[in-house]
Write a protein that holds these residues in place. Structure first.
Motif, PDB file in Angstrom:
ATOM      1  N   ASN A 121      11.160  -1.504  -2.770  1.00  0.00           N
ATOM      2  CA  ASN A 121      11.715  -1.690  -4.108  1.00  0.00           C
ATOM      3  C   ASN A 121      12.579  -0.474  -4.412  1.00  0.00           C
ATOM      4  O   ASN A 121      12.915   0.312  -3.519  1.00  0.00           O
ATOM      5  CB  ASN A 121      10.621  -1.924  -5.153  1.00  0.00           C
ATOM      6  N   GLU A 122      12.949  -0.286  -5.675  1.00  0.00           N
ATOM      7  CA  GLU A 122      13.890   0.776  -6.017  1.00  0.00           C
ATOM      8  C   GLU A 122      13.344   2.180  -5.762  1.00  0.00           C
ATOM      9  O   GLU A 122      14.101   3.138  -5.662  1.00  0.00           O
ATOM     10  CB  GLU A 122      14.315   0.640  -7.482  1.00  0.00           C
ATOM     11  N   THR A 123      12.020   2.316  -5.619  1.00  0.00           N
ATOM     12  CA  THR A 123      11.441   3.645  -5.414  1.00  0.00           C
ATOM     13  C   THR A 123      11.326   4.019  -3.944  1.00  0.00           C
ATOM     14  O   THR A 123      11.084   5.179  -3.618  1.00  0.00           O
ATOM     15  CB  THR A 123      10.050   3.742  -6.059  1.00  0.00           C
ATOM     16  N   GLY A 124      11.471   3.053  -3.044  1.00  0.00           N
ATOM     17  CA  GLY A 124      11.367   3.349  -1.627  1.00  0.00           C
ATOM     18  C   GLY A 124      10.509   2.334  -0.895  1.00  0.00           C
ATOM     19  O   GLY A 124      10.406   1.175  -1.299  1.00  0.00           O
ATOM     20  N   LEU A 125       9.869   2.783   0.184  1.00  0.00           N
ATOM     21  CA  LEU A 125       9.080   1.915   1.053  1.00  0.00           C
ATOM     22  C   LEU A 125       7.613   1.957   0.648  1.00  0.00           C
ATOM     23  O   LEU A 125       7.071   3.014   0.325  1.00  0.00           O
ATOM     24  CB  LEU A 125       9.228   2.364   2.509  1.00  0.00           C
ATOM     25  N   HIS A 126       6.966   0.798   0.697  1.00  0.00           N
ATOM     26  CA  HIS A 126       5.543   0.695   0.373  1.00  0.00           C
ATOM     27  C   HIS A 126       4.796   0.168   1.592  1.00  0.00           C
ATOM     28  O   HIS A 126       5.244  -0.773   2.251  1.00  0.00           O
ATOM     29  CB  HIS A 126       5.333  -0.221  -0.823  1.00  0.00           C
ATOM     30  N   ILE A 127       3.657   0.791   1.882  1.00  0.00           N
ATOM     31  CA  ILE A 127       2.846   0.438   3.043  1.00  0.00           C
ATOM     32  C   ILE A 127       1.453   0.054   2.559  1.00  0.00           C
ATOM     33  O   ILE A 127       0.831   0.786   1.783  1.00  0.00           O
ATOM     34  CB  ILE A 127       2.731   1.618   4.031  1.00  0.00           C
ATOM     35  N   PHE A 128       0.968  -1.096   2.999  1.00  0.00           N
ATOM     36  CA  PHE A 128      -0.405  -1.509   2.719  1.00  0.00           C
ATOM     37  C   PHE A 128      -1.133  -1.629   4.047  1.00  0.00           C
ATOM     38  O   PHE A 128      -0.666  -2.307   4.961  1.00  0.00           O
ATOM     39  CB  PHE A 128      -0.440  -2.842   1.980  1.00  0.00           C
ATOM     40  N   ALA A 129      -2.280  -0.979   4.155  1.00  0.00           N
ATOM     41  CA  ALA A 129      -3.020  -1.002   5.409  1.00  0.00           C
ATOM     42  C   ALA A 129      -4.511  -1.122   5.135  1.00  0.00           C
ATOM     43  O   ALA A 129      -5.025  -0.522   4.184  1.00  0.00           O
ATOM     44  CB  ALA A 129      -2.746   0.263   6.223  1.00  0.00           C
TER      45      ALA A 129
END
Length: 359
Positions: free
Chosen positions: A255-263
């Motif tokens: 999104n506009e804030t950067g990369l998101h990681i779910f693990a």
């Protein structure tokens, strides 16, 4: 941080309300047709054979061979050596390579460019050569990602032999290729290893490649590229251990804030050589983690929640919330008809349950 859940009935209602096919009633009471994602229905061109619109799916990741600019021009790229495309507007023979077409909303081929190959690249979706991503920045400006193997690839006067398997990313700018960069994936097909690719609001292309699983860890390479070339490359490591090994891979979104990681991991996760640990008390030591990576590649924040007994298969970040879908397929302990969001398991026996969760 917690995982909030919606019941199946509520989830179905949300999905129905979000459907792109529902008519919209305006303030004056009139009914408006929904915005269409149809494939340019006004075209007179015959879209058949090699010029398909969907691309393909491999291990859950969908490759796209086309994208649109704001003027609704389409940019289509595919490998082939002989072709008769768009009602013979583009005809070629003995021209092995990747062919880029700009197609107007009226169905005309405005121009074509060819990236030639010495071997393979002679029909779409060849096992050794594939187009795996087209991402448009503006009119006549786009990123194209190729998976190649043991071949000489020529972008105009820039010609190079790529041994073994390589993922090539190139930026096309008004008729020229401004830069070409590659990353080797060794003995593994590059499209096997590509697990995520997306364009952010600042026209940065993010690419996630899976590396080897050794010494108890699965390695991932995360990179960001702008229209000028690579911005940064970071590493992500998640535990490669019994009982899940690689069966619960990380999920990614932008999104506009950067990369998101779910693990979903046991004990900890390592990003850019920095460890982040699970909270105590999770079943078998497992937890869910949400890492936010800013546009400079720096870990901005981390949230975690104890393991929910769910297998989450997709996620999306919107308005500071992460929305996940998953089911009670429990790889960790095998309690496939139970969920656990509060520390107390809920039974759905004898059936599996499907969840929509907000993290």
């Amino acid at each position: 941080m917690s995982l909030r859940t919606l019941s199946l009935a509520t989830m179905m209602t949300v999905m129905m309300l979000a459907s792109p096919f529902v008519n919209v009633v305006s303030a004056d009471g009139t009914t408006q047709a929904p915005s269409s994602y149809a494939y340019l229905p006004s075209w007179a061109g015959d879209i058949t054979g090699d010029l398909e619109q969907i691309g393909e799916n491999f291990l859950g990741h969908t490759f796209s061979k086309h994208d649109f600019d704001e003027e609704n021009n389409m940019y289509f790229v595919s490998s082939e050596d002989y072709g008769d495309w768009m009602n013979s507007e583009y005809v070629f023979s003995n021209s092995r390579g990747f062919h880029l077409l700009k197609i107007t909303p009226e169905g005309s081929v405005e121009y074509a460019e060819t990236v030639s190959c010495s071997t393979y690249c002679n029909y779409p979706d060849y096992a050794y050569s594939k187009v795996v991503g087209v991402h448009t920045v503006a009119e006549d400006q786009l990123f194209v990602t190729f998976s190649v193997y043991n071949t000489q690839v020529s972008f105009g006067s820039n010609s190079q032999y790529y041994s073994s398997n390589n993922l090539i990313t190139a930026f096309f700018n008004n008729g020229t290729w401004d830069w070409i960069e590659s990353e080797s994936t060794g003995n593994f097909r590059s499209y096997y290893q590509l697990v995520y690719q997306g364009l952010d609001d600042n026209d940065n292309l993010y690419t996630v490649l899976k590396g080897p699983s050794v010494s108890g860890w699965s390695e991932y390479s995360i990179s960001s590229a702008s229209t000028s070339g690579t911005n940064w490359v970071r590493s992500l490591e998640v535990p490669y251990q019994s009982p899940i090994y690689d069966d619960l891979p990380p999920l990614f979104d932008l999104n506009e804030t950067g990369l998101h990681i779910f693990a979903t991991v046991k004990s900890r996760i390592v990003y850019d050589s920095q460890s982040t640990f699970c909270p105590l008390g999770g079943e078998e030591g497992f937890c869910h983690m949400w890492l936010k990576i800013n546009t400079n590649g720096v870990k901005q924040s981390m949230s975690s929640s104890l393991y929910s007994s769910l297998y989450f298969s997709s996620m999306m970040v919107e308005n500071d919330s992460m929305y996940l879908t998953g089911s009670t397929y429990d790889i960790v302990s095998g309690s496939n008809t139970e969920s656990n969001f509060t520390g107390q398991k809920i039974s759905h026996s004898p059936r599996y349950a499907q969840y929509l969760a907000d993290m």
